[in-house]
Motif scaffolding. Sequence first.
Motif, PDB file in Angstrom:
ATOM      1  N   ARG A  33       6.883  10.295 -36.775  1.00 23.79           N
ATOM      2  CA  ARG A  33       7.425   9.384 -35.760  1.00 23.79           C
ATOM      3  C   ARG A  33       6.511   8.176 -35.608  1.00 23.79           C
ATOM      4  O   ARG A  33       5.286   8.281 -35.713  1.00 23.79           O
ATOM      5  CB  ARG A  33       7.562  10.117 -34.430  1.00 23.79           C
ATOM      6  CG  ARG A  33       8.711  11.121 -34.432  1.00 23.79           C
ATOM      7  CD  ARG A  33       8.777  11.855 -33.139  1.00 23.79           C
ATOM      8  NE  ARG A  33       7.941  13.050 -33.310  1.00 23.79           N
ATOM      9  CZ  ARG A  33       7.871  14.037 -32.450  1.00 23.79           C
ATOM     10  NH1 ARG A  33       8.548  13.983 -31.330  1.00 23.79           N
ATOM     11  NH2 ARG A  33       7.118  15.071 -32.681  1.00 23.79           N
ATOM     12  N   ALA A  34       7.135   7.050 -35.351  1.00 33.56           N
ATOM     13  CA  ALA A  34       6.390   5.785 -35.291  1.00 33.56           C
ATOM     14  C   ALA A  34       5.296   5.814 -34.239  1.00 33.56           C
ATOM     15  O   ALA A  34       4.193   5.313 -34.473  1.00 33.56           O
ATOM     16  CB  ALA A  34       7.353   4.624 -35.027  1.00 33.56           C
ATOM     17  N   ARG A  35       5.554   6.415 -33.098  1.00 35.67           N
ATOM     18  CA  ARG A  35       4.534   6.407 -32.035  1.00 35.67           C
ATOM     19  C   ARG A  35       3.300   7.210 -32.447  1.00 35.67           C
ATOM     20  O   ARG A  35       2.182   6.874 -32.074  1.00 35.67           O
ATOM     21  CB  ARG A  35       5.113   6.890 -30.718  1.00 35.67           C
ATOM     22  CG  ARG A  35       5.426   8.352 -30.660  1.00 35.67           C
ATOM     23  CD  ARG A  35       5.862   8.766 -29.253  1.00 35.67           C
ATOM     24  NE  ARG A  35       6.029  10.195 -29.220  1.00 35.67           N
ATOM     25  CZ  ARG A  35       7.112  10.809 -28.818  1.00 35.67           C
ATOM     26  NH1 ARG A  35       8.148  10.113 -28.394  1.00 35.67           N
ATOM     27  NH2 ARG A  35       7.181  12.116 -28.817  1.00 35.67           N
ATOM     28  N   ALA A  36       3.493   8.271 -33.234  1.00 36.32           N
ATOM     29  CA  ALA A  36       2.355   9.062 -33.700  1.00 36.32           C
ATOM     30  C   ALA A  36       1.537   8.268 -34.706  1.00 36.32           C
ATOM     31  O   ALA A  36       0.300   8.259 -34.658  1.00 36.32           O
ATOM     32  CB  ALA A  36       2.836  10.379 -34.310  1.00 36.32           C
ATOM     33  N   VAL A  37       2.206   7.588 -35.633  1.00 33.97           N
ATOM     34  CA  VAL A  37       1.511   6.761 -36.615  1.00 33.97           C
ATOM     35  C   VAL A  37       0.778   5.629 -35.898  1.00 33.97           C
ATOM     36  O   VAL A  37      -0.383   5.330 -36.197  1.00 33.97           O
ATOM     37  CB  VAL A  37       2.488   6.198 -37.667  1.00 33.97           C
ATOM     38  CG1 VAL A  37       1.771   5.256 -38.629  1.00 33.97           C
ATOM     39  CG2 VAL A  37       3.164   7.333 -38.433  1.00 33.97           C
ATOM     40  N   PHE A  38       1.441   5.012 -34.942  1.00 28.82           N
ATOM     41  CA  PHE A  38       0.837   3.916 -34.185  1.00 28.82           C
ATOM     42  C   PHE A  38      -0.413   4.394 -33.452  1.00 28.82           C
ATOM     43  O   PHE A  38      -1.449   3.720 -33.468  1.00 28.82           O
ATOM     44  CB  PHE A  38       1.862   3.342 -33.197  1.00 28.82           C
ATOM     45  CG  PHE A  38       1.401   2.089 -32.510  1.00 28.82           C
ATOM     46  CD1 PHE A  38       1.557   0.854 -33.112  1.00 28.82           C
ATOM     47  CD2 PHE A  38       0.807   2.149 -31.265  1.00 28.82           C
ATOM     48  CE1 PHE A  38       1.129  -0.305 -32.480  1.00 28.82           C
ATOM     49  CE2 PHE A  38       0.368   1.000 -30.630  1.00 28.82           C
ATOM     50  CZ  PHE A  38       0.533  -0.228 -31.237  1.00 28.82           C
ATOM     51  N   ALA A  39      -0.331   5.571 -32.819  1.00 25.00           N
ATOM     52  CA  ALA A  39      -1.481   6.111 -32.081  1.00 25.00           C
ATOM     53  C   ALA A  39      -2.643   6.406 -33.031  1.00 25.00           C
ATOM     54  O   ALA A  39      -3.798   6.054 -32.741  1.00 25.00           O
ATOM     55  CB  ALA A  39      -1.080   7.375 -31.322  1.00 25.00           C
ATOM     56  N   GLY A  40      -2.349   7.045 -34.157  1.00 29.21           N
ATOM     57  CA  GLY A  40      -3.402   7.327 -35.129  1.00 29.21           C
ATOM     58  C   GLY A  40      -4.021   6.057 -35.671  1.00 29.21           C
ATOM     59  O   GLY A  40      -5.244   5.961 -35.832  1.00 29.21           O
ATOM     60  N   ALA A  41      -3.171   5.065 -35.947  1.00 28.20           N
ATOM     61  CA  ALA A  41      -3.658   3.779 -36.440  1.00 28.20           C
ATOM     62  C   ALA A  41      -4.534   3.089 -35.401  1.00 28.20           C
ATOM     63  O   ALA A  41      -5.581   2.525 -35.743  1.00 28.20           O
ATOM     64  CB  ALA A  41      -2.484   2.879 -36.823  1.00 28.20           C
ATOM     65  N   ALA A  42      -4.121   3.134 -34.149  1.00 27.77           N
ATOM     66  CA  ALA A  42      -4.887   2.469 -33.091  1.00 27.77           C
ATOM     67  C   ALA A  42      -6.302   3.031 -33.002  1.00 27.77           C
ATOM     68  O   ALA A  42      -7.278   2.279 -32.932  1.00 27.77           O
ATOM     69  CB  ALA A  42      -4.165   2.603 -31.749  1.00 27.77           C
ATOM     70  N   VAL A  43      -6.428   4.355 -33.036  1.00 27.68           N
ATOM     71  CA  VAL A  43      -7.752   4.965 -32.958  1.00 27.68           C
ATOM     72  C   VAL A  43      -8.568   4.621 -34.210  1.00 27.68           C
ATOM     73  O   VAL A  43      -9.747   4.268 -34.119  1.00 27.68           O
ATOM     74  CB  VAL A  43      -7.642   6.497 -32.775  1.00 27.68           C
ATOM     75  CG1 VAL A  43      -9.016   7.154 -32.814  1.00 27.68           C
ATOM     76  CG2 VAL A  43      -6.945   6.821 -31.456  1.00 27.68           C
ATOM     77  N   ALA A  44      -7.926   4.715 -35.375  1.00 27.99           N
ATOM     78  CA  ALA A  44      -8.630   4.393 -36.624  1.00 27.99           C
ATOM     79  C   ALA A  44      -9.127   2.953 -36.621  1.00 27.99           C
ATOM     80  O   ALA A  44     -10.271   2.677 -37.002  1.00 27.99           O
ATOM     81  CB  ALA A  44      -7.698   4.629 -37.824  1.00 27.99           C
ATOM     82  N   PHE A  45      -8.284   2.043 -36.160  1.00 26.00           N
ATOM     83  CA  PHE A  45      -8.643   0.631 -36.222  1.00 26.00           C
ATOM     84  C   PHE A  45      -9.617   0.219 -35.128  1.00 26.00           C
ATOM     85  O   PHE A  45     -10.391  -0.722 -35.311  1.00 26.00           O
ATOM     86  CB  PHE A  45      -7.389  -0.228 -36.233  1.00 26.00           C
ATOM     87  CG  PHE A  45      -6.542  -0.010 -37.467  1.00 26.00           C
ATOM     88  CD1 PHE A  45      -7.108   0.382 -38.665  1.00 26.00           C
ATOM     89  CD2 PHE A  45      -5.176  -0.180 -37.418  1.00 26.00           C
ATOM     90  CE1 PHE A  45      -6.336   0.599 -39.798  1.00 26.00           C
ATOM     91  CE2 PHE A  45      -4.388   0.017 -38.544  1.00 26.00           C
ATOM     92  CZ  PHE A  45      -4.977   0.405 -39.736  1.00 26.00           C
ATOM     93  N   VAL A  46      -9.599   0.908 -33.997  1.00 26.24           N
ATOM     94  CA  VAL A  46     -10.635   0.656 -32.987  1.00 26.24           C
ATOM     95  C   VAL A  46     -11.997   1.000 -33.577  1.00 26.24           C
ATOM     96  O   VAL A  46     -12.958   0.234 -33.464  1.00 26.24           O
ATOM     97  CB  VAL A  46     -10.376   1.481 -31.696  1.00 26.24           C
ATOM     98  CG1 VAL A  46     -11.641   1.631 -30.865  1.00 26.24           C
ATOM     99  CG2 VAL A  46      -9.291   0.836 -30.856  1.00 26.24           C
ATOM    100  N   LEU A  47     -12.053   2.167 -34.223  1.00 25.01           N
ATOM    101  CA  LEU A  47     -13.322   2.577 -34.835  1.00 25.01           C
ATOM    102  C   LEU A  47     -13.734   1.643 -35.965  1.00 25.01           C
ATOM    103  O   LEU A  47     -14.904   1.254 -36.073  1.00 25.01           O
ATOM    104  CB  LEU A  47     -13.225   4.017 -35.337  1.00 25.01           C
ATOM    105  CG  LEU A  47     -13.144   5.076 -34.240  1.00 25.01           C
ATOM    106  CD1 LEU A  47     -12.918   6.451 -34.855  1.00 25.01           C
ATOM    107  CD2 LEU A  47     -14.407   5.073 -33.397  1.00 25.01           C
ATOM    108  N   GLN A  48     -12.773   1.274 -36.811  1.00 23.53           N
ATOM    109  CA  GLN A  48     -13.098   0.387 -37.931  1.00 23.53           C
ATOM    110  C   GLN A  48     -13.586  -0.969 -37.443  1.00 23.53           C
ATOM    111  O   GLN A  48     -14.559  -1.507 -37.984  1.00 23.53           O
ATOM    112  CB  GLN A  48     -11.887   0.215 -38.860  1.00 23.53           C
ATOM    113  CG  GLN A  48     -11.623   1.393 -39.750  1.00 23.53           C
ATOM    114  CD  GLN A  48     -12.713   1.609 -40.788  1.00 23.53           C
ATOM    115  OE1 GLN A  48     -13.618   0.809 -40.971  1.00 23.53           O
ATOM    116  NE2 GLN A  48     -12.643   2.729 -41.476  1.00 23.53           N
ATOM    117  N   ALA A  49     -12.918  -1.531 -36.458  1.00 27.00           N
ATOM    118  CA  ALA A  49     -13.338  -2.838 -35.930  1.00 27.00           C
ATOM    119  C   ALA A  49     -14.712  -2.723 -35.276  1.00 27.00           C
ATOM    120  O   ALA A  49     -15.565  -3.610 -35.437  1.00 27.00           O
ATOM    121  CB  ALA A  49     -12.297  -3.376 -34.948  1.00 27.00           C
TER     122      ALA A  49
END
Length: 196
Positions: A33-49
């Motif tokens: 589901r898009a919201r799950a991918v979005f949530a995982g991406a948000a955490v990954a990209f916060v850490l990456q940034a």
Amino acid sequence: MLAAFFAAFAAVFLLELPDKTTALTLVLSTRYRARAVFAGAAVAFVLQAAIAVGLGSAITLLPTRIVAGAVAVLFAIGAVLLIRESLEEPSPEASNGAELRAATPVLKAAGASFVLLFTAEWGDASQVTAIGVAAHYDHPVMVFLGAFLALMVVTTLALVVGRTIRDRVPAHFIQRGAAAVFIVFAIIAAVEAIAG
């Protein structure tokens, strides 16, 4: 201060549009589901940034061959799994993947998305660019916000495109196409590891 934000946003956005992270997000959107991918991406990209801004030039100290080799192996494994899954006989009730997306717990889908996107983004050109922008402007918060927002805008675009594709194209075609993309990325990373 705003110059740092816009420099980070523009550079990361332009680098990420044609990047493997976008392709990976498209693939994830067909499975979860898009919201799950979005949530995982948000955490990954916060850490990456945060890593990009916080560590500055330390990323250049990581052995390029090891990073590229790990990325090559991960993409090769992903390609094999996608090909294997595309060859399985779909059940009649799950032919469009909606049941699979609904049956996968949100936390599991978000976790898988986090791991894949965080790994794919590690040592990526956009992360290195964010490091350079942070070093140039000396406004780490603005660079962080610009890089993070650029990554999330690209992720949102990939999720929208992914939804459109999965509603019109059979899942096994998407999986095989994604496997081909993963193979290309694995080969590119392997070449970087060998040449690095």
